[in-house]
Design a protein around this motif. Structure first.
Motif, PDB file in Angstrom:
ATOM      1  N   SER A  34       0.832  -1.211   0.000  1.00  0.00           N
ATOM      2  CA  SER A  34       0.000   0.000   0.000  1.00  0.00           C
ATOM      3  C   SER A  34       0.862   1.255   0.000  1.00  0.00           C
ATOM      4  CB  SER A  34      -0.907   0.013   1.229  1.00  0.00           C
ATOM      5  OG  SER A  34      -1.738  -1.113   1.205  1.00  0.00           O
ATOM      6  N   LEU A  35       1.946   1.247   0.785  1.00  0.00           N
ATOM      7  CA  LEU A  35       2.860   2.387   0.799  1.00  0.00           C
ATOM      8  C   LEU A  35       3.435   2.641  -0.578  1.00  0.00           C
ATOM      9  CD1 LEU A  35       4.918   2.049   4.110  1.00  0.00           C
ATOM     10  CD2 LEU A  35       3.535   3.982   3.380  1.00  0.00           C
ATOM     11  N   LEU A  36       3.779   1.575  -1.252  1.00  0.00           N
ATOM     12  CA  LEU A  36       4.361   1.708  -2.595  1.00  0.00           C
ATOM     13  C   LEU A  36       3.360   2.340  -3.545  1.00  0.00           C
ATOM     14  CD1 LEU A  36       6.869   0.947  -4.312  1.00  0.00           C
ATOM     15  CD2 LEU A  36       5.628  -1.109  -4.971  1.00  0.00           C
ATOM     16  N   VAL A  37       2.103   1.908  -3.453  1.00  0.00           N
ATOM     17  CA  VAL A  37       1.081   2.390  -4.383  1.00  0.00           C
ATOM     18  C   VAL A  37       0.675   3.824  -4.049  1.00  0.00           C
ATOM     19  CG1 VAL A  37      -1.318   2.082  -5.104  1.00  0.00           C
ATOM     20  CG2 VAL A  37       0.215   0.105  -4.927  1.00  0.00           C
ATOM     21  N   PHE A  38       0.445   4.125  -2.788  1.00  0.00           N
ATOM     22  CA  PHE A  38      -0.133   5.426  -2.419  1.00  0.00           C
ATOM     23  C   PHE A  38       0.912   6.502  -2.106  1.00  0.00           C
ATOM     24  CE2 PHE A  38      -3.560   2.389  -1.374  1.00  0.00           C
ATOM     25  CZ  PHE A  38      -4.523   2.888  -2.226  1.00  0.00           C
ATOM     26  N   VAL A  39       2.130   6.130  -1.883  1.00  0.00           N
ATOM     27  CA  VAL A  39       3.189   7.114  -1.589  1.00  0.00           C
ATOM     28  C   VAL A  39       4.281   7.069  -2.663  1.00  0.00           C
ATOM     29  CG1 VAL A  39       4.921   7.866   0.064  1.00  0.00           C
ATOM     30  CG2 VAL A  39       2.736   6.961   0.875  1.00  0.00           C
ATOM     31  N   GLY A  40       4.744   5.899  -2.938  1.00  0.00           N
ATOM     32  CA  GLY A  40       5.868   5.760  -3.862  1.00  0.00           C
ATOM     33  C   GLY A  40       5.528   6.219  -5.268  1.00  0.00           C
ATOM     34  N   ILE A  41       4.421   5.758  -5.797  1.00  0.00           N
ATOM     35  CA  ILE A  41       4.053   6.112  -7.179  1.00  0.00           C
ATOM     36  C   ILE A  41       3.776   7.607  -7.322  1.00  0.00           C
ATOM     37  CG2 ILE A  41       2.296   5.776  -8.960  1.00  0.00           C
ATOM     38  CD1 ILE A  41       2.250   2.824  -8.216  1.00  0.00           C
ATOM     39  N   PRO A  42       2.992   8.235  -6.407  1.00  0.00           N
ATOM     40  CA  PRO A  42       2.813   9.691  -6.529  1.00  0.00           C
ATOM     41  C   PRO A  42       4.119  10.461  -6.457  1.00  0.00           C
ATOM     42  CG  PRO A  42       1.143   8.792  -5.105  1.00  0.00           C
ATOM     43  CD  PRO A  42       2.100   7.678  -5.384  1.00  0.00           C
ATOM     44  N   LEU A  43       5.001  10.041  -5.564  1.00  0.00           N
ATOM     45  CA  LEU A  43       6.299  10.714  -5.483  1.00  0.00           C
ATOM     46  C   LEU A  43       7.071  10.573  -6.782  1.00  0.00           C
ATOM     47  CD1 LEU A  43       7.618   9.943  -1.863  1.00  0.00           C
ATOM     48  CD2 LEU A  43       6.953  12.158  -2.826  1.00  0.00           C
ATOM     49  N   LEU A  44       7.003   9.396  -7.370  1.00  0.00           N
ATOM     50  CA  LEU A  44       7.698   9.155  -8.630  1.00  0.00           C
ATOM     51  C   LEU A  44       7.136  10.044  -9.741  1.00  0.00           C
ATOM     52  CD1 LEU A  44       9.832   7.379 -10.038  1.00  0.00           C
ATOM     53  CD2 LEU A  44       7.984   5.830 -10.666  1.00  0.00           C
ATOM     54  N   VAL A  45       5.820  10.154  -9.767  1.00  0.00           N
ATOM     55  CA  VAL A  45       5.178  11.001 -10.785  1.00  0.00           C
ATOM     56  C   VAL A  45       5.592  12.463 -10.611  1.00  0.00           C
ATOM     57  CG1 VAL A  45       2.956  11.908 -11.571  1.00  0.00           C
ATOM     58  CG2 VAL A  45       3.228   9.456 -11.134  1.00  0.00           C
ATOM     59  N   VAL A  46       5.595  12.922  -9.361  1.00  0.00           N
ATOM     60  CA  VAL A  46       5.991  14.307  -9.096  1.00  0.00           C
ATOM     61  C   VAL A  46       7.443  14.538  -9.503  1.00  0.00           C
ATOM     62  CG1 VAL A  46       6.444  15.959  -7.247  1.00  0.00           C
ATOM     63  CG2 VAL A  46       4.299  14.681  -7.272  1.00  0.00           C
ATOM     64  N   VAL A  81       9.193  12.943 -11.764  1.00  0.00           N
ATOM     65  CA  VAL A  81       9.316  12.937 -13.231  1.00  0.00           C
ATOM     66  C   VAL A  81       8.825  14.261 -13.806  1.00  0.00           C
ATOM     67  CG1 VAL A  81       8.419  11.895 -15.336  1.00  0.00           C
ATOM     68  CG2 VAL A  81       9.225  10.433 -13.488  1.00  0.00           C
ATOM     69  N   LEU A  82       7.707  14.754 -13.310  1.00  0.00           N
ATOM     70  CA  LEU A  82       7.184  16.036 -13.803  1.00  0.00           C
ATOM     71  C   LEU A  82       8.160  17.187 -13.513  1.00  0.00           C
ATOM     72  CD1 LEU A  82       3.389  15.811 -12.882  1.00  0.00           C
ATOM     73  CD2 LEU A  82       4.413  15.749 -15.155  1.00  0.00           C
ATOM     74  N   ALA A  83       8.713  17.179 -12.290  1.00  0.00           N
ATOM     75  CA  ALA A  83       9.678  18.231 -11.948  1.00  0.00           C
ATOM     76  C   ALA A  83      10.895  18.158 -12.850  1.00  0.00           C
ATOM     77  CB  ALA A  83      10.083  18.093 -10.479  1.00  0.00           C
ATOM     78  N   LEU A  84      11.339  16.942 -13.133  1.00  0.00           N
ATOM     79  CA  LEU A  84      12.503  16.773 -14.013  1.00  0.00           C
ATOM     80  C   LEU A  84      12.208  17.298 -15.414  1.00  0.00           C
ATOM     81  CD1 LEU A  84      15.373  15.591 -14.006  1.00  0.00           C
ATOM     82  CD2 LEU A  84      14.409  13.484 -14.925  1.00  0.00           C
TER      83      LEU A  84
END
Lengths: 96, 133
Positions: A9-21, A23-26
């Protein structure tokens, strides 16, 4: 009562959003990172002089150029310094 | 880009291409100097201008980013093709871009504009081929 989050659940609800953010910032800052420091009017200039299509002979060091006689800033002044040859120049001036 | 360089290689390429365009269009020698001035900008630009190989037929665009000053210097022969009014218009174009922080874009546009203003159509009646007919 706070429900216990599993690793999945941590991976899905925290990890993925952080990854998306991330990538967008990059994507947003990639061009400015690649271009390096940008010129900002009013701030100090950091770079050494650049002379494009300058003289073919040895380029003079601006720091060692001889002193010039007093000239007015208006276009059409007569330039005599450097070569000693007087020539009437034209052009324009601007500031920002 | 190496730390401390004013322009990236791509930006330098764009600037050199704009200078070549201006030279091919006008037949004049164009030069661009970007850097600080030790003294007043106009005398400093004139000093740089006199260092060029053929100042009489040259146009120097001098930009002092720190002092936010722009100088366009035209030689006596170049002045015949590029009037002070035309130089002033190009200076206005560059000034607008520089004020927004776009040094490269302003220089490219301005130099191209100077070359276009200095363009002289060929004099067909002065061609030797006409006399052979």
């Amino acid at each position: 009562m706070i429900p216990q989050l599993s690793g999945h659940s941590l991976l899905v609800f925290v990890g993925i959003p952080l990854l998306v953010v991330a990538v967008l910032a990059l994507l947003v800052f990639a061009s400015s990172i690649a271009d390096g420091p940008r010129y900002r009017p009013g701030l100090s200039w950091w770079a050494p002089p650049v002379w494009i299509n300058g003289p073919t002979a040895t380029k003079p060091d601006p720091a060692n150029l001889p002193e010039l006689p007093e000239l007015t800033g208006a276009p059409g002044t007569t330039a005599t310094a450097g070569t000693g040859v007087a020539r009437t120049t034209g052009g324009a001036s601007a500031s920002w | 880009m190496p730390a401390g360089d004013a322009f990236t290689p791509d930006q330098l390429y764009d600037l050199e291409r704009a200078v070549r365009y201006a030279e091919e269009t006008s037949g004049l020698h164009f030069s661009v100097y970007v850097g600080g001035a030790d003294s007043e900008t106009r005398p400093f630009a004139l000093e740089l201008f006199n260092e060029l190989d053929d100042p009489d037929s040259s146009v120097l665009v001098y930009v002092d980013p720190a002092g936010r000053r722009l100088e366009i210097v035209t030689g006596p022969l170049a002045k015949r093709q590029l009037s002070d009014t035309a130089a002033g218009l190009a200076a206005l174009t560059m000034q607008t871009s520089f004020a927004t922080g776009d040094l490269t874009g302003g220089l490219v546009t301005g130099v191209q504009q100077l070359g276009t203003h200095a363009h002289q159509p060929p004099l067909l009646h002065a061609s030797d081929e006409q006399h052979k007919l």
